[in-house]
Write a protein that holds these residues in place. Structure first.
Motif, PDB file in Angstrom:
ATOM      1  N   TRP A   1       0.831  -1.212   0.000  1.00 25.10           N
ATOM      2  CA  TRP A   1       0.000   0.000   0.000  1.00 25.10           C
ATOM      3  C   TRP A   1       0.862   1.258   0.000  1.00 25.10           C
ATOM      4  O   TRP A   1       0.542   2.240  -0.675  1.00 25.10           O
ATOM      5  CB  TRP A   1      -0.945   0.012   1.200  1.00 25.10           C
ATOM      6  N   ALA A   2       1.946   1.242   0.747  1.00 23.93           N
ATOM      7  CA  ALA A   2       2.839   2.406   0.803  1.00 23.93           C
ATOM      8  C   ALA A   2       3.441   2.689  -0.572  1.00 23.93           C
ATOM      9  O   ALA A   2       3.503   3.848  -1.006  1.00 23.93           O
ATOM     10  CB  ALA A   2       3.937   2.180   1.835  1.00 23.93           C
ATOM     11  N   ILE A   3       3.870   1.643  -1.269  1.00 26.88           N
ATOM     12  CA  ILE A   3       4.425   1.836  -2.608  1.00 26.88           C
ATOM     13  C   ILE A   3       3.368   2.378  -3.552  1.00 26.88           C
ATOM     14  O   ILE A   3       3.624   3.302  -4.334  1.00 26.88           O
ATOM     15  CB  ILE A   3       5.031   0.513  -3.126  1.00 26.88           C
ATOM     16  N   LEU A   4       2.172   1.829  -3.495  1.00 21.78           N
ATOM     17  CA  LEU A   4       1.087   2.295  -4.359  1.00 21.78           C
ATOM     18  C   LEU A   4       0.752   3.763  -4.083  1.00 21.78           C
ATOM     19  O   LEU A   4       0.582   4.553  -5.014  1.00 21.78           O
ATOM     20  CB  LEU A   4      -0.160   1.427  -4.164  1.00 21.78           C
ATOM     21  N   ILE A   5       0.694   4.126  -2.825  1.00 22.38           N
ATOM     22  CA  ILE A   5       0.385   5.510  -2.449  1.00 22.38           C
ATOM     23  C   ILE A   5       1.475   6.453  -2.954  1.00 22.38           C
ATOM     24  O   ILE A   5       1.180   7.518  -3.509  1.00 22.38           O
ATOM     25  CB  ILE A   5       0.217   5.630  -0.917  1.00 22.38           C
ATOM     26  N   LEU A   6       2.734   6.067  -2.804  1.00 29.27           N
ATOM     27  CA  LEU A   6       3.834   6.939  -3.222  1.00 29.27           C
ATOM     28  C   LEU A   6       3.978   7.030  -4.736  1.00 29.27           C
ATOM     29  O   LEU A   6       4.301   8.092  -5.266  1.00 29.27           O
ATOM     30  CB  LEU A   6       5.149   6.459  -2.607  1.00 29.27           C
TER      31      LEU A   6
ATOM     32  N   ILE B   1       1.548  18.748   4.381  1.00 28.81           N
ATOM     33  CA  ILE B   1       1.453  18.035   5.656  1.00 28.81           C
ATOM     34  C   ILE B   1       0.192  17.185   5.706  1.00 28.81           C
ATOM     35  O   ILE B   1       0.202  16.054   6.213  1.00 28.81           O
ATOM     36  CB  ILE B   1       1.483  19.035   6.825  1.00 28.81           C
ATOM     37  N   ALA B   2      -0.889  17.676   5.138  1.00 28.95           N
ATOM     38  CA  ALA B   2      -2.190  17.015   5.260  1.00 28.95           C
ATOM     39  C   ALA B   2      -2.270  15.672   4.534  1.00 28.95           C
ATOM     40  O   ALA B   2      -3.025  14.797   4.944  1.00 28.95           O
ATOM     41  CB  ALA B   2      -3.292  17.940   4.742  1.00 28.95           C
TER      42      ALA B   2
ATOM     43  N   PRO C   1      -3.862  10.788   6.824  1.00 28.70           N
ATOM     44  CA  PRO C   1      -4.685   9.574   6.739  1.00 28.70           C
ATOM     45  C   PRO C   1      -3.866   8.300   6.535  1.00 28.70           C
ATOM     46  O   PRO C   1      -4.354   7.201   6.796  1.00 28.70           O
ATOM     47  CB  PRO C   1      -5.582   9.813   5.528  1.00 28.70           C
ATOM     48  N   PHE C   2      -2.615   8.436   6.090  1.00 29.69           N
ATOM     49  CA  PHE C   2      -1.802   7.259   5.777  1.00 29.69           C
ATOM     50  C   PHE C   2      -0.713   6.993   6.809  1.00 29.69           C
ATOM     51  O   PHE C   2       0.163   6.154   6.589  1.00 29.69           O
ATOM     52  CB  PHE C   2      -1.150   7.431   4.400  1.00 29.69           C
TER      53      PHE C   2
ATOM     54  N   ILE D   1       7.646   1.026   8.142  1.00 27.03           N
ATOM     55  CA  ILE D   1       7.938   0.411   6.853  1.00 27.03           C
ATOM     56  C   ILE D   1       9.449   0.264   6.626  1.00 27.03           C
ATOM     57  O   ILE D   1       9.901  -0.676   6.009  1.00 27.03           O
ATOM     58  CB  ILE D   1       7.288   1.229   5.705  1.00 27.03           C
ATOM     59  N   GLY D   2      10.244   1.143   7.145  1.00 19.06           N
ATOM     60  CA  GLY D   2      11.693   1.075   6.958  1.00 19.06           C
ATOM     61  C   GLY D   2      12.382   0.045   7.834  1.00 19.06           C
ATOM     62  O   GLY D   2      13.570  -0.218   7.674  1.00 19.06           O
ATOM     63  N   GLN D   3      11.660  -0.549   8.743  1.00 20.70           N
ATOM     64  CA  GLN D   3      12.221  -1.545   9.647  1.00 20.70           C
ATOM     65  C   GLN D   3      12.202  -2.927   9.000  1.00 20.70           C
ATOM     66  O   GLN D   3      11.564  -3.146   7.976  1.00 20.70           O
ATOM     67  CB  GLN D   3      11.402  -1.586  10.949  1.00 20.70           C
ATOM     68  N   ALA D   4      12.863  -3.870   9.621  1.00 24.37           N
ATOM     69  CA  ALA D   4      12.826  -5.254   9.148  1.00 24.37           C
ATOM     70  C   ALA D   4      11.436  -5.830   9.391  1.00 24.37           C
ATOM     71  O   ALA D   4      10.703  -5.384  10.279  1.00 24.37           O
ATOM     72  CB  ALA D   4      13.866  -6.072   9.891  1.00 24.37           C
ATOM     73  N   ASP D   5      11.075  -6.822   8.599  1.00 22.94           N
ATOM     74  CA  ASP D   5       9.762  -7.454   8.701  1.00 22.94           C
ATOM     75  C   ASP D   5       9.640  -8.148  10.062  1.00 22.94           C
ATOM     76  O   ASP D   5      10.376  -9.087  10.358  1.00 22.94           O
ATOM     77  CB  ASP D   5       9.580  -8.467   7.576  1.00 22.94           C
TER      78      ASP D   5
END
Length: 81
Positions: free
Chosen positions: A11-16, A57-58, A62-63, A70-74
């Motif tokens: 989701w993060a990749i899709l949003i970015l 900023i806004a 919501p995300f 996300i930057g941490q290990a799984d």
């Protein structure tokens, strides 16, 4: 239901990659429309600056839960991997 780490990454990749460029275009159109409606002056520049900073900023609010960690290990992965 909480999203798994892999789902949050997707989701993060899709949003970015998709959502953020669309949001940038919309923010630019909004700020340009303000300039056209109010004319050119130093006050319009300040209003445009406030719009860009506020929308910058806004978009993340919501995300926030999707991007958190996300930057941490799984955390669900085996420690051996």
């Amino acid at each position: 239901m909480a999203l798994s780490y892999k789902a949050r990454r997707r989701w993060a990749i899709l949003i970015l990659v998709v959502g953020l460029p669309i949001y940038i275009i919309l923010a630019t159109v909004l700020a340009t429309t303000v300039v056209r409606l109010l004319g050119d002056s130093s006050l319009v520049f300040l209003l445009q600056l406030v719009i860009y900073v506020g929308l910058g900023i806004a978009w993340i609010l919501p995300f926030k839960s999707i991007f958190l960690g996300i930057g941490q290990a799984d955390p669900d992965a085996d420690p051996e991997e």
